[in-house]
Design an enzyme around this catalytic site. Structure first.
Site, PDB file in Angstrom:
ATOM      1  N   HIS A 162       0.825  -1.216   0.000  1.00  0.00           N
ATOM      2  CA  HIS A 162       0.000   0.000   0.000  1.00  0.00           C
ATOM      3  C   HIS A 162       0.856   1.263   0.000  1.00  0.00           C
ATOM      4  CE1 HIS A 162      -3.278   2.695   0.546  1.00  0.00           C
ATOM      5  NE2 HIS A 162      -4.121   1.831   1.059  1.00  0.00           N
ATOM      6  N   GLU A 390      -9.426   2.979 -20.317  1.00  0.00           N
ATOM      7  CA  GLU A 390      -9.594   2.340 -21.628  1.00  0.00           C
ATOM      8  C   GLU A 390      -8.319   1.600 -22.015  1.00  0.00           C
ATOM      9  OE1 GLU A 390     -11.730   1.057 -24.491  1.00  0.00           O
ATOM     10  OE2 GLU A 390     -12.608   2.985 -23.934  1.00  0.00           O
TER      11      GLU A 390
END
Length: 467
Positions: A162, A390
């Site tokens: 993290h 995308e």
């Protein structure tokens, strides 16, 4: 069809990927006080539908090549975490020791996985948590596992430390990965300078920071090392798990309810604020603590402060740049107050996050471990925007974390409709809750009791499929 409990995954290849750039000097990367307290691994999985122009083996090669290219901009990606011998602080050792890349296949189809929204313990098979040939000290900061399904779809399971990224910087990383996979330029140039969030000299702690545990690491470093970073509660209880769905109309009804009540901050009636206020009331009142309405209830929720600093952080800042805001009130007041008042209190926690407050919190973290302390935390993945990334083979059909049941963390995740073509963020939200069975029953009752009847009908129809 119900969800399967065995994805029948076989690992076909496992390797380390290194930068192809020659390293003349091994660098150590400073980690801020916010990075210091998130030295633990997290897992997220992204699902993609089949695309005949990009079968899994082609997509996997593009991902691998793009990741290798990213090692120039994200130099810590192939590094390791280490402890500085003098300061005891964690830092990234940018030694190009490699990140993990695993290729696997499943004998299942995506349809056989069932509803992707509902967390399936079998999703653990979509991650590689350790590379067998490496010692714990050589554990990569990041391991990608690419798993193909019989239908031609595939999953990208990422296990990472993290301290590498928070949600916002992970989104930028995904955008850059997708761009390079499509032979395009970086969308955002990464900024790896974590010293932008270094403590000041001299330190100036100008706020009490009730959201942080007061644990002095200078006076008692051993005690600090022995404290679990998740100090919000005990996760070893026998817990029930449920998903509560709020449709777009359900969220709008909560906004309307908050707008109709007394409030001095109409502009703060946001989707997050009203949903969080609603959850706070249910969570505060559902726990059986002797029915003590005079006790305080503290809600925590991370706030992205990048644009709240002066000057703002660069758009490509890679580190953790969120702080836990807090909302606190007596349970009696939470029970009796209109929703608008609870929304105000949540909004006050966000407004508290000024440049000076953030800098004060970072300075506080120089001498105290910045462990959040409260009754529970709401962590929102709702509108981060991963559904809009995308790739050459299309946008994801869903993305979610690997969930472990914790009564102290409630997750907000986007409705799967937001990932559908034309979803535009969906507007709906799934509320992931883990609680002891008795508390869960009361939470469920309160959750629907405090919604309008119209919202109850809409939510209940969706909720039935999660039973």
């Amino acid at each position: 069809m119900g969800a399967v409990n065995d994805l029948m995954v076989t690992v076909e290849a496992s390797t380390l990927i290194f930068s192809d750039q020659e390293i003349h000097e091994i660098k150590s990367m400073f980690l801020s006080n916010l990075d210091q307290v998130v030295n633990f691994d997290v897992q997220t999985v992204t699902f993609f539908a089949a695309n005949p122009d990009f079968p899994p083996e082609v997509a996997f090669k593009k991902i691998r090549n793009a990741l290798q290219k990213l090692l120039t901009a994200y130099e810590f990606l192939s590094g390791r975490i280490k402890t500085h011998p003098d300061t005891g602080r964690f830092e990234f050792d940018c030694n190009n020791a490699g990140f993990g890349f695993v290729v696997a296949r499943s004998e299942r189809t995506l349809d056989e996985l069932g509803d992707l929204v509902y967390p399936n313990p079998a999703f653990e098979q979509l991650f590689t948590l350790r590379l067998d040939n490496l010692s714990p000290s050589s554990h990569p900061l990041c391991i990608f596992q690419m798993t193909s399904f019989k239908c031609g779809g595939f999953a990208m399971g990422i296990q990472r430390n993290h301290a590498m990224f928070d949600g916002i910087s992970a989104l930028v990383f995904a955008q850059n990965l997708a761009a390079l996979a499509g032979d395009k330029e970086l969308v955002v140039r990464p900024c790896n300078d974590r010293k932008l969030l270094a403590a000041r000299s001299p330190l100036l702690v100008s706020f009490p920071h009730h959201e942080c545990l007061k644990l002095n690491i200078l006076q008692s470093p051993e005690a600090a090392d022995n404290v679990d970073h998740n100090v919000l509660g005990n996760s070893s209880l026998d817990l029930s798990f449920k998903i509560f769905h709020l449709s777009p109309d359900g969220v709008l009804n909560l906004k309307a309810k908050a707008s109709s009540g007394p409030s001095s901050r109409i502009g703060h009636i946001t989707s997050f604020n009203v949903v969080s206020a609603h959850i706070w009331r249910c969570r505060a009142l559902c726990c059986d603590l002797g029915n003590n309405l005079e006790r305080d209830s503290t809600l925590l929720y991370p706030v992205n402060f990048r644009q709240r600093l002066n000057p703002p952080l660069p758009l490509g800042y890679t580190g953790n740049a969120v702080l836990s805001a807090y909302a606190r009130a007596k349970c009696r007041d939470i029970a009796e107050a209109p929703l608008s008042r609870l929304v105000d209190i949540v909004a006050e926690g966000v407004a508290r996050m000024t440049d000076e407050y953030v800098r004060s919190a970072i300075d506080h973290g120089e001498t105290n471990k910045m462990f959040p302390i409260g009754d529970f935390m709401i962590s929102s993945w709702w509108k981060l925007g991963f559904n809009e990334v995308e790739y050459p083979w299309g946008k994801p059909i869903y993305r979610c974390p690997l969930i472990s049941k914790r009564k102290d963390i409630i997750l907000l995740l986007p409705d799967i409709a937001s990932f559908a073509p034309g979803g535009n963020g969906g507007g709906g939200v799934n509320v992931w809750v883990s609680l002891p069975h008795q508390d869960m029953n009361k939470f469920e009752s309160l959750f629907y009791k405090h919604l309008s009847l119209k919202a109850v009908d809409a939510c209940f129809q969706v909720f039935k499929r999660f039973r």
